[in-house]
Design a protein around this motif. Structure first.
Motif, PDB file in Angstrom:
ATOM      1  N   UNK B  25      25.660 -70.163  72.175  1.00 27.94           N
ATOM      2  CA  UNK B  25      24.312 -70.383  72.681  1.00 27.94           C
ATOM      3  C   UNK B  25      23.339 -69.302  72.192  1.00 27.94           C
ATOM      4  N   UNK B  26      22.255 -69.735  71.555  1.00 28.79           N
ATOM      5  CA  UNK B  26      21.131 -68.833  71.311  1.00 28.79           C
ATOM      6  C   UNK B  26      21.333 -67.690  70.346  1.00 28.79           C
ATOM      7  N   UNK B  29      19.850 -69.677  64.495  1.00 26.08           N
ATOM      8  CA  UNK B  29      18.653 -70.504  64.561  1.00 26.08           C
ATOM      9  C   UNK B  29      18.508 -71.374  63.318  1.00 26.08           C
ATOM     10  N   UNK B  33      10.647 -72.812  61.932  1.00 25.47           N
ATOM     11  CA  UNK B  33      10.060 -72.545  63.254  1.00 25.47           C
ATOM     12  C   UNK B  33       8.613 -73.022  63.241  1.00 25.47           C
ATOM     13  N   UNK B  71       7.849 -69.079  78.713  1.00 25.83           N
ATOM     14  CA  UNK B  71       8.707 -69.848  77.807  1.00 25.83           C
ATOM     15  C   UNK B  71       9.165 -71.134  78.456  1.00 25.83           C
ATOM     16  N   UNK B 139      13.485 -73.697  72.133  1.00 29.28           N
ATOM     17  CA  UNK B 139      12.818 -72.647  72.905  1.00 29.28           C
ATOM     18  C   UNK B 139      11.354 -72.495  72.494  1.00 29.28           C
ATOM     19  N   UNK B 141       7.853 -70.768  73.242  1.00 31.62           N
ATOM     20  CA  UNK B 141       7.414 -69.595  74.015  1.00 31.62           C
ATOM     21  C   UNK B 141       6.079 -69.086  73.509  1.00 31.62           C
ATOM     22  N   UNK B 162      11.331 -72.076  68.460  1.00 30.98           N
ATOM     23  CA  UNK B 162      12.536 -71.842  67.666  1.00 30.98           C
ATOM     24  C   UNK B 162      13.646 -72.729  68.221  1.00 30.98           C
TER      25      UNK B 162
END
Lengths: 357, 357
Positions: B25-26, B29, B33, B71, B139, B141, B162
């Motif tokens: 997770x996270x 990427x 973007x 976010x 995500x 933000x 992203x």
């Protein structure tokens, strides 16, 4: 700390320095900055002074998403002898480490941070403005830089110090402000992050500040987050009142910032044998004192303004004017003495000032 | 919005895509973007899709010091027909604007944001993983980017999206977690920023999470900041209980995040004619229900896990084991139905899914 040698990379060009009367708080920065990195398993490393420059950060860095950041604020002053000095800088780094603890950021070496700061100020010494009331504002801060979207303490950080020359806060003498007592929004609550100097507290304050600004009030007086009854802070300053000859300020309760100016003022008042009390203060008590003619003065305290006298309070549409809207005697005496110590024109019986080089 | 044309600058190189079983997770990427800038007087401008790259920001930017940031979190899913779809993305951009309002950040055009998101997902479509339970985490933000140390809303912002491919949250079926009821620290309080999706709330949560993690508990159950009596959230999820055949969840009270999964679950339960109540829930009530054998299930809800069943509660050294530590019936049914809608294997009677392209 693997290596405490501070590498220095001097800037090849120097920015022009602005006129003393054109200095604006926090908009222009000196030629250099201090940076040090942290990585899990490696600790703080690579301390360096480099030309002031942008940071290059991955958009997934923790600080952009989860606000894991802490900061400090202090100043460097030029004395009449041309020496540069700091005011209780060790207290700032102590507090930075307490903020670090609350935000689960690794501790810094406080002595080393002070050494780094002195070196940076010394390199950019020409940036400390000399006109009356001016100073060099110093902003140490730590940001979480691990590129990871998980909600967890970052495994990487940057500790940075930047500096900005600032003009006199009061150009025409101490100027009392009008403040509004905030009833709806709160800054924080016990068990939250109020005692830490971290971004979230300031982000939370913007909305109330905006609303009261539209009504012509320059600061918000924060009440406690639990009962909305007890005085906490004003804007981003600690709060003092003089009631019936006695100075009172909210006791540190876990949600109030442990202000260094606040502590200095309490020590000064004790030194002068002025009665001073740290305790819980309800806003009702203040309004009662005002109604009985016993509310003599009120002021906020912080690094930027030192003392910010309060000329008017508004709470639930009820207005109170203090000391005819003028700066009170004890406010003035505290301001003159503290700034006198900071600029070296008054004796420093407490050993609060620290010379740079 | 001066110009709504999204410029596209495609990356010349493509990053290798990881194996489905190695997705974290996270941490990784996609190739691109989305970025859009805001400047006072100019509004939001220059929307563009660019290769994923670091941000270059002045160290004095507001976000580093005063946490002015918001976010969102959502996911894109591949259906069995190979189509990519989003789950209620309009709700995320609505909430982003509510967060913006609380943090004094300018509103975004929600429809345009969704258009930009669809375009970005479509460009990086190959990054949406196809193995069971995997998805593309998204995500959006906003960060405050004015280079200024004054405590005031920033005059400049960046809105960024992203995306990160994520593995299955539950690799071996739903897995109940042990949670600790937090007595000392609080996440937020009424009048604070709890309802907004902003960094400070998450920064405030790290300390308690760390302490309870050391005791072997994977999440913290947050009580209200005022009385430390009423259930608010669990970790960064909303909280539900099943007591005596009825599902209950804390009512939105100003300090609880308005979860989109939370709302979807309430709608699903109503659709199924399962009694569901939004109201104030004291932790004492939950412990009483447990003592009387009426606490049947408990679960957290959020975008990442969808449903996170609770197998054990610890409050003031008193332990409660739920449903023999196993996933309950309603937790399982909600999980299967919601993920079924998200992956297109179940009908979508609410029109929650939105196709990309």
């Amino acid at each position: 700390m693997l290596d405490q040698t501070i590498k220095v990379d001097l800037s090849s060009t120097k920015k022009p320095k602005p006129d003393a009367d054109k200095l604006q708080f926090g908009k222009l920065f000196t030629d250099h900055m201090f940076i040090m990195n942290y990585k899990e398993g490696q600790g703080w490393h690579d301390p360096r002074i480099v030309p002031y420059q942008p940071l290059k950060l991955d958009p997934s860095c923790v600080v952009f998403h989860y606000g894991q950041t802490v900061f400090e604020g202090m100043k460097a002053y030029v004395t009449k002898d041309g020496e540069v000095q700091l005011f209780r800088p060790n207290k700032n780094f102590e507090r930075l480490n307490r903020s670090n603890d609350r935000l689960v950021i690794p501790q810094i070496d406080e002595e080393f941070a002070l050494e780094a700061l002195k070196k940076l100020v010394s390199i950019d010494k020409d940036w400390v403005p000399t006109a009356e009331g001016t100073s060099l504002y110093i902003r140490p801060f730590i940001i979480a830089t691990q590129p990871y979207l998980g909600v967890a303490p970052s495994s990487e950080y940057m500790f940075i110090i930047i500096m900005s020359p600032v003009g006199a806060y009061y150009k025409e003498g101490l100027n009392p402000v009008k403040i509004q007592v905030e009833d709806e929004y709160v800054r924080t609550v016990k068990g939250g992050t109020g005692e830490a100097k971290t971004g979230g507290n300031y982000a939370a304050s913007l909305k109330a500040q905006e609303i009261s600004g539209e009504k012509g009030y320059s600061q918000v007086l924060w009440l406690d987050g639990k009962e909305h009854k007890y005085v906490e802070e004003v804007g981003s300053m600690n709060m003092f009142f003089k009631v019936d000859g006695k100075v009172i300020t909210p006791a540190l309760n876990g949600s109030i910032l442990q202000g260094i100016t606040r502590d200095s003022i309490i020590q000064l008042l004790k030194h002068w044998n002025v009665p001073v009390e740290e305790r819980r203060i309800s806003i009702e008590e203040i309004y009662e004192a005002a109604a009985n003619g016993k509310l003599e003065e009120a002021f906020g305290t912080g690094t930027a303004a030192v003392i910010s006298p309060v000329g008017e309070l508004l709470w639930k549409n009820e207005k109170v004017v203090l000391n005819e809207g003028k700066t009170g005697e004890i406010s003035k005496r505290l301001y003159d003495t503290l700034t006198g110590i900071q600029y070296g024109t008054e004796p420093d019986p407490f050993g609060w000032t620290v010379k740079v080089e």
